[in-house]
Design an enzyme around this catalytic site. Structure first.
Site, PDB file in Angstrom:
ATOM      1  N   LYS A 115      13.164  92.170  78.951  1.00 43.98           N
ATOM      2  CA  LYS A 115      12.031  91.241  79.057  1.00 43.98           C
ATOM      3  C   LYS A 115      12.477  89.866  79.516  1.00 43.98           C
ATOM      4  O   LYS A 115      11.730  89.170  80.198  1.00 43.98           O
ATOM      5  CB  LYS A 115      11.265  91.157  77.734  1.00 43.98           C
ATOM      6  CG  LYS A 115      10.568  92.460  77.409  1.00 43.98           C
ATOM      7  CD  LYS A 115       9.189  92.313  76.821  1.00 43.98           C
ATOM      8  CE  LYS A 115       8.521  93.682  76.825  1.00 43.98           C
ATOM      9  NZ  LYS A 115       7.323  93.787  76.035  1.00 43.98           N
ATOM     10  N   LYS A 197      10.854 104.592  81.726  1.00 43.83           N
ATOM     11  CA  LYS A 197       9.724 104.976  80.878  1.00 43.83           C
ATOM     12  C   LYS A 197       8.400 104.461  81.463  1.00 43.83           C
ATOM     13  O   LYS A 197       8.389 103.426  82.140  1.00 43.83           O
ATOM     14  CB  LYS A 197       9.927 104.492  79.437  1.00 43.83           C
ATOM     15  CG  LYS A 197       9.549 103.064  79.182  1.00 43.83           C
ATOM     16  CD  LYS A 197       9.338 102.763  77.689  1.00 43.83           C
ATOM     17  CE  LYS A 197       8.837 101.323  77.600  1.00 43.83           C
ATOM     18  NZ  LYS A 197       8.144 100.935  76.441  1.00 43.83           N
ATOM     19  N   LYS A 200       3.300  99.771  80.175  1.00 42.54           N
ATOM     20  CA  LYS A 200       2.055  99.092  80.516  1.00 42.54           C
ATOM     21  C   LYS A 200       2.298  97.875  81.375  1.00 42.54           C
ATOM     22  O   LYS A 200       1.386  97.343  81.969  1.00 42.54           O
ATOM     23  CB  LYS A 200       1.220  98.785  79.278  1.00 42.54           C
ATOM     24  CG  LYS A 200       1.879  98.119  78.110  1.00 42.54           C
ATOM     25  CD  LYS A 200       0.800  97.887  77.037  1.00 42.54           C
ATOM     26  CE  LYS A 200       1.250  98.125  75.641  1.00 42.54           C
ATOM     27  NZ  LYS A 200       1.522  96.979  74.825  1.00 42.54           N
TER      28      LYS A 200
HETATM   29  P1  ATP Z   1       5.789  97.114  77.596  1.00 41.72           P
HETATM   30  O1  ATP Z   1       6.012  98.085  78.680  1.00 41.72           O
HETATM   31  O2  ATP Z   1       4.930  95.962  77.979  1.00 41.72           O
HETATM   32  O3  ATP Z   1       7.038  96.719  76.893  1.00 41.72           O
HETATM   33  P2  ATP Z   1       4.981  99.330  76.042  1.00 41.72           P
HETATM   34  O4  ATP Z   1       4.210 100.192  76.977  1.00 41.72           O
HETATM   35  O5  ATP Z   1       6.367  99.708  75.699  1.00 41.72           O
HETATM   36  O6  ATP Z   1       4.916  97.829  76.523  1.00 41.72           O
HETATM   37  P3  ATP Z   1       4.413  98.754  73.274  1.00 41.72           P
HETATM   38  O7  ATP Z   1       3.335  97.939  72.700  1.00 41.72           O
HETATM   39  O8  ATP Z   1       5.757  98.115  73.329  1.00 41.72           O
HETATM   40  O9  ATP Z   1       4.091  99.220  74.750  1.00 41.72           O
HETATM   41  O10 ATP Z   1       4.514 100.150  72.543  1.00 41.72           O
HETATM   42  C1  ATP Z   1       3.579 100.649  71.632  1.00 41.72           C
HETATM   43  C2  ATP Z   1       4.033 101.993  71.146  1.00 41.72           C
HETATM   44  O11 ATP Z   1       4.007 102.938  72.224  1.00 41.72           O
HETATM   45  C3  ATP Z   1       5.469 102.019  70.619  1.00 41.72           C
HETATM   46  O12 ATP Z   1       5.537 102.856  69.475  1.00 41.72           O
HETATM   47  C4  ATP Z   1       6.248 102.619  71.744  1.00 41.72           C
HETATM   48  O13 ATP Z   1       7.418 103.273  71.290  1.00 41.72           O
HETATM   49  C5  ATP Z   1       5.254 103.606  72.337  1.00 41.72           C
HETATM   50  N1  ATP Z   1       5.508 103.848  73.753  1.00 41.72           N
HETATM   51  C6  ATP Z   1       5.483 102.913  74.735  1.00 41.72           C
HETATM   52  N2  ATP Z   1       5.743 103.476  75.930  1.00 41.72           N
HETATM   53  C7  ATP Z   1       5.950 104.801  75.698  1.00 41.72           C
HETATM   54  C8  ATP Z   1       6.275 105.923  76.538  1.00 41.72           C
HETATM   55  N3  ATP Z   1       6.426 105.781  77.839  1.00 41.72           N
HETATM   56  N4  ATP Z   1       6.405 107.138  75.962  1.00 41.72           N
HETATM   57  C9  ATP Z   1       6.231 107.285  74.634  1.00 41.72           C
HETATM   58  N5  ATP Z   1       5.945 106.273  73.790  1.00 41.72           N
HETATM   59  C10 ATP Z   1       5.796 105.045  74.297  1.00 41.72           C
END
Ligand code: ATP
Ligand code: LTN
Length: 334
Positions: A115, A197, A200
């Site tokens: 980040k 991964k 968002k």
């Molecule tokens: P960013 O990409 O902005 O860091 P993020 O998509 O990782 O955000 P978070 O709010 O950090 O979203 O994650 C919320 C939950 O979703 C956490 O438990 C995280 O482990 C899970 N998660 C996020 N992305 C994935 C993914 N690609 N596959 C499975 N679980 C996920």
């Protein structure tokens, strides 16, 4: 702890558009666990401001995320769902735990490295100390189990280290939490680069399926997913794109990855992609309908926001007072 049930805590940040990864990796598991555990699910809006946010947008997203929790099957009568910023104990315990966390530990965090590379103009202290706030979230509720996607394992590990360090000095104050990683969907990969991964905050909208994408968009994105030239369907590391599609299909249909592979034996990638698109769209449709319905129920949602914050604060303050006493802050006079 209510009825001798073990406790669960988890949260999602109110930033960006939620993806299929967030749903399959985290949210979906929560509703499955709420009957066996006493659950606290927070919209972690204090974590969101580690990256600059537009105020009106943050407020809107936070409320929509809380609605999404309910739409995803979390029953607000059983589980406590609330905004982190409505329970001041989170920030208070985070401050205390900052004083029991080493710079070197935070420096190792891969999410911080990622980040801060992405937001090089705003590498703030909050972004650095983010895992301490996450530890405070979990420890305030004496959580036994934390359901998260695989990407959060490092943060959970540091939370355990901080809790053990504190307990070693002051006696058994905190429960040491364990991660809960779902059998399928724990790491959904980007549709455009299956070695990354699904996130968002990805700039390419075709890389992620958003929970609000309509059927045609979902099907189009799946059709465009990056695969390979091997022309065989397997669930192996050598075929990350195909493996990811199988993973998504399995998670959406409740099948095992091996069963999914068997289903597509001898078929082409076109068939696989269409089936995945349909399965994802079928998974998202009921969720989207429920979000639309709940969004109109203003008084009902407001009531949940008010009552659950009080419930959460009651539990959180019990831990906070104990911690404050242990470290030597003067007791309150009643
Ligand atoms: P960013 O990409 O902005 O860091 P993020 O998509 O990782 O955000 P978070 O709010 O950090 O979203 O994650 C919320 C939950 O979703 C956490 O438990 C995280 O482990 C899970 N998660 C996020 N992305 C994935 C993914 N690609 N596959 C499975 N679980 C996920
Ligand atoms: N850091 C997590 C969100 C989060 C969380 C938590 C998850 C904040 N506090 C406590 C589980 C438990 C993330 O970025 N996904």
């Amino acid at each position: 702890m209510i009825d001798g049930h073990k406790v669960i805590f988890s949260g999602v940040q109110a930033t960006g558009n939620l993806t299929l990864g967030n749903y399959l990796g985290a949210l979906r598991n929560w509703s499955l666990l709420q009957n066996e555990y006493e659950c606290f699910f927070s919209v972690v809006d204090e974590h969101s401001i580690t990256v600059r946010q537009d105020p009106a947008e943050l407020r809107r997203r936070a409320r929509n995320l809380l609605i999404l929790y309910i739409a995803a099957g979390i029953d607000p009568k059983k589980s406590c769902i609330y905004f982190q910023s409505h329970v001041s104990a989170h920030a208070e315990l985070a401050w205390i735990l900052n004083c029991y966390t080493y710079m070197g530990e935070m420096n190792r965090m891969t999410q911080f490295k990622d980040k801060s590379a992405k937001h090089a103009d705003n590498i703030n202290v909050g972004l650095f100390a983010y895992p301490v706030l996450m530890a405070a979230d979990i420890l305030l509720y004496q959580a036994d189990v934390v359901p998260v996607g695989i990407d959060q394992m490092q943060h959970l590990e540091i939370c355990r280290d901080i809790a053990m360090r504190f307990n070693n000095i002051y006696g058994p104050v905190f429960t040491i939490p364990e991660p809960y990683i779902g059998k399928t969907g724990a790491k959904i990969m980007s549709l455009q680069d299956p070695t990354k991964k699904m996130s968002k905050s990805d700039e390419n909208p075709n890389a992620s399926i958003y929970l609000y994408d309509d059927r045609d968009t979902v099907i189009r994105k799946c059709r465009r997913a990056v695969t390979d030239s091997l022309a065989t369907v397997s669930y192996s590391e050598e075929q990350p794109g195909v493996r990811n599609l199988i993973e998504i299909y399995a998670a959406c249909t409740g099948k095992l990855p091996e069963e999914a592979v068997a289903e597509f034996e001898g078929k082409g990638y076109g068939d696989l992609k269409s089936a995945v698109g349909e399965a994802v769209a079928d998974t998202l449709a009921p969720l989207q309908n429920e979000i639309a319905r709940l969004s109109k129920e203003k008084d009902y949602i407001d009531g949940i926001i008010r009552d659950n914050a009080e419930r959460a604060a009651y539990t959180a303050n019990k831990t906070l007072r104990k911690v404050q006493h242990k470290i030597g802050f003067p007791d309150r006079i009643r």
